[in-house]
Design a protein around this motif. Structure first.
Motif, PDB file in Angstrom:
ATOM      1  N   VAL A  79       0.858  -1.180   0.000  1.00 31.74           N
ATOM      2  CA  VAL A  79       0.000   0.000   0.000  1.00 31.74           C
ATOM      3  C   VAL A  79       0.900   1.237   0.000  1.00 31.74           C
ATOM      4  N   TYR A  80       0.333   2.310  -0.520  1.00 37.13           N
ATOM      5  CA  TYR A  80       1.090   3.542  -0.688  1.00 37.13           C
ATOM      6  C   TYR A  80       0.330   4.728  -0.115  1.00 37.13           C
ATOM      7  N   LEU A  81       1.082   5.734   0.226  1.00 37.19           N
ATOM      8  CA  LEU A  81       0.493   7.022   0.556  1.00 37.19           C
ATOM      9  C   LEU A  81       1.261   8.069  -0.240  1.00 37.19           C
ATOM     10  N   GLN A  82       0.597   8.610  -1.261  1.00 41.31           N
ATOM     11  CA  GLN A  82       1.185   9.674  -2.065  1.00 41.31           C
ATOM     12  C   GLN A  82       0.894  11.000  -1.376  1.00 41.31           C
ATOM     13  N   MET A  83       1.927  11.748  -1.097  1.00 40.53           N
ATOM     14  CA  MET A  83       1.777  13.014  -0.376  1.00 40.53           C
ATOM     15  C   MET A  83       2.301  14.146  -1.250  1.00 40.53           C
ATOM     16  N   ASN A  84       1.420  15.039  -1.605  1.00 43.07           N
ATOM     17  CA  ASN A  84       1.765  16.178  -2.443  1.00 43.07           C
ATOM     18  C   ASN A  84       1.565  17.484  -1.679  1.00 43.07           C
ATOM     19  N   SER A  85       2.144  18.539  -2.202  1.00 39.50           N
ATOM     20  CA  SER A  85       2.006  19.878  -1.603  1.00 39.50           C
ATOM     21  C   SER A  85       2.277  19.827  -0.105  1.00 39.50           C
ATOM     22  N   LEU A  86       3.371  19.218   0.241  1.00 38.75           N
ATOM     23  CA  LEU A  86       3.681  19.019   1.655  1.00 38.75           C
ATOM     24  C   LEU A  86       3.936  20.341   2.363  1.00 38.75           C
ATOM     25  N   LYS A  87       3.536  20.363   3.623  1.00 39.56           N
ATOM     26  CA  LYS A  87       3.666  21.541   4.463  1.00 39.56           C
ATOM     27  C   LYS A  87       4.516  21.194   5.683  1.00 39.56           C
ATOM     28  N   PRO A  88       5.135  22.182   6.305  1.00 41.03           N
ATOM     29  CA  PRO A  88       5.911  21.879   7.519  1.00 41.03           C
ATOM     30  C   PRO A  88       5.088  21.169   8.591  1.00 41.03           C
ATOM     31  N   GLU A  89       3.804  21.461   8.665  1.00 40.25           N
ATOM     32  CA  GLU A  89       2.954  20.820   9.669  1.00 40.25           C
ATOM     33  C   GLU A  89       2.655  19.361   9.351  1.00 40.25           C
ATOM     34  N   ASP A  90       3.097  18.880   8.183  1.00 40.80           N
ATOM     35  CA  ASP A  90       2.985  17.457   7.869  1.00 40.80           C
ATOM     36  C   ASP A  90       4.134  16.655   8.461  1.00 40.80           C
ATOM     37  N   THR A  91       5.104  17.327   9.053  1.00 37.68           N
ATOM     38  CA  THR A  91       6.228  16.642   9.674  1.00 37.68           C
ATOM     39  C   THR A  91       5.733  15.720  10.782  1.00 37.68           C
ATOM     40  N   ALA A  92       6.079  14.441  10.664  1.00 35.62           N
ATOM     41  CA  ALA A  92       5.588  13.434  11.605  1.00 35.62           C
ATOM     42  C   ALA A  92       6.193  12.077  11.255  1.00 35.62           C
ATOM     43  N   VAL A  93       6.001  11.140  12.136  1.00 38.14           N
ATOM     44  CA  VAL A  93       6.254   9.736  11.824  1.00 38.14           C
ATOM     45  C   VAL A  93       4.950   9.167  11.279  1.00 38.14           C
ATOM     46  N   TYR A  94       5.036   8.531  10.135  1.00 40.04           N
ATOM     47  CA  TYR A  94       3.859   7.996   9.456  1.00 40.04           C
ATOM     48  C   TYR A  94       3.825   6.473   9.592  1.00 40.04           C
ATOM     49  N   TYR A  95       2.632   5.971   9.860  1.00 39.29           N
ATOM     50  CA  TYR A  95       2.428   4.549  10.073  1.00 39.29           C
ATOM     51  C   TYR A  95       1.357   4.018   9.142  1.00 39.29           C
ATOM     52  N   CYS A  96       1.598   2.851   8.555  1.00 40.38           N
ATOM     53  CA  CYS A  96       0.522   2.125   7.891  1.00 40.38           C
ATOM     54  C   CYS A  96      -0.066   1.147   8.904  1.00 40.38           C
ATOM     55  N   ALA A  97      -1.314   0.802   8.693  1.00 39.14           N
ATOM     56  CA  ALA A  97      -1.993  -0.091   9.616  1.00 39.14           C
ATOM     57  C   ALA A  97      -3.092  -0.855   8.885  1.00 39.14           C
ATOM     58  N   PHE A  98      -3.412  -2.014   9.420  1.00 38.91           N
ATOM     59  CA  PHE A  98      -4.417  -2.873   8.791  1.00 38.91           C
ATOM     60  C   PHE A  98      -5.353  -3.437   9.850  1.00 38.91           C
ATOM     61  N   GLY A  99      -6.629  -3.508   9.463  1.00 36.51           N
ATOM     62  CA  GLY A  99      -7.620  -4.072  10.355  1.00 36.51           C
ATOM     63  C   GLY A  99      -8.630  -4.888   9.580  1.00 36.51           C
ATOM     64  N   LEU A 100      -9.503  -5.563  10.260  1.00 39.54           N
ATOM     65  CA  LEU A 100     -10.507  -6.388   9.610  1.00 39.54           C
ATOM     66  C   LEU A 100     -11.429  -5.511   8.769  1.00 39.54           C
ATOM     67  N   ASP A 101     -11.671  -5.951   7.551  1.00 35.43           N
ATOM     68  CA  ASP A 101     -12.537  -5.229   6.636  1.00 35.43           C
ATOM     69  C   ASP A 101     -13.988  -5.571   6.953  1.00 35.43           C
ATOM     70  N   SER A 102     -14.724  -4.589   7.427  1.00 39.82           N
ATOM     71  CA  SER A 102     -16.139  -4.807   7.749  1.00 39.82           C
ATOM     72  C   SER A 102     -17.045  -3.959   6.869  1.00 39.82           C
ATOM     73  N   GLY A 103     -16.505  -3.497   5.762  1.00 39.75           N
ATOM     74  CA  GLY A 103     -17.319  -2.802   4.780  1.00 39.75           C
ATOM     75  C   GLY A 103     -17.717  -1.397   5.161  1.00 39.75           C
ATOM     76  N   LYS A 104     -16.982  -0.772   6.025  1.00 40.30           N
ATOM     77  CA  LYS A 104     -17.322   0.574   6.475  1.00 40.30           C
ATOM     78  C   LYS A 104     -16.514   1.624   5.733  1.00 40.30           C
ATOM     79  N   TYR A 105     -16.990   2.841   5.845  1.00 38.72           N
ATOM     80  CA  TYR A 105     -16.275   3.982   5.269  1.00 38.72           C
ATOM     81  C   TYR A 105     -15.125   4.414   6.169  1.00 38.72           C
ATOM     82  N   TYR A 106     -15.363   4.348   7.479  1.00 37.76           N
ATOM     83  CA  TYR A 106     -14.359   4.844   8.429  1.00 37.76           C
ATOM     84  C   TYR A 106     -14.079   3.790   9.487  1.00 37.76           C
ATOM     85  N   TYR A 107     -12.796   3.612   9.786  1.00 37.39           N
ATOM     86  CA  TYR A 107     -12.367   2.658  10.800  1.00 37.39           C
ATOM     87  C   TYR A 107     -11.604   3.420  11.869  1.00 37.39           C
ATOM     88  N   PRO A 108     -12.047   3.395  13.096  1.00 40.40           N
ATOM     89  CA  PRO A 108     -11.305   4.074  14.164  1.00 40.40           C
ATOM     90  C   PRO A 108     -10.009   3.339  14.469  1.00 40.40           C
TER      91      PRO A 108
END
Length: 125
Positions: A79-108
């Protein structure tokens, strides 16, 4: 054994772009909900995007909407995360994560069980 290997972070000037990668092994990414999170210094971890193939839509936090895009390559189990027009406030450690697919739009965050090791993105002004 589940393994997630992230890469693609680094130092970039404001306005630049980066693409983060997350290579998975031990499971198929297409079977899971996919999430990208970030944690800036001194701040709580923030969910910036999530998607699932069963739902077909993608959630983006307002802070990244229109600039970041999540995608996947099932053949590479990546999986990928394409990041464009980056800003200083985007500075962070980025994590990918996976969970069970339950067909929802949003997963907490608590629904994600597999986590990458994180990759640091630093955006200079």
């Amino acid at each position: 054994e589940v393994q997630l290997v992230e890469s693609g972070g680094g130092l970039v000037q404001a306005g630049g772009s980066l693409r983060l990668s997350c290579v998975a092994s031990g499971f198929f990414v297409d079977d899971y909900a996919i999430g990208w999170f970030r944690q800036a210094p001194g701040k709580e971890r923030e969910e910036i995007s999530c998607t699932s193939s069963s739902d077909g839509s993608t959630y983006y936090a307002d802070s990244v909407k229109g600039r970041f895009a999540i995608s996947s390559d099932n053949a590479k189990n990546t999986v990928y995360l394409q990041m464009n027009s980056l800003k200083p406030e985007d500075t962070a450690v980025y994590y990918c994560a996976f969970g069970l697919d339950s067909g929802k739009y949003y997963y907490p965050e608590y629904e994600f069980h597999y986590w990458g090791q994180g990759t640091l993105v630093t955006v200079s002004s």
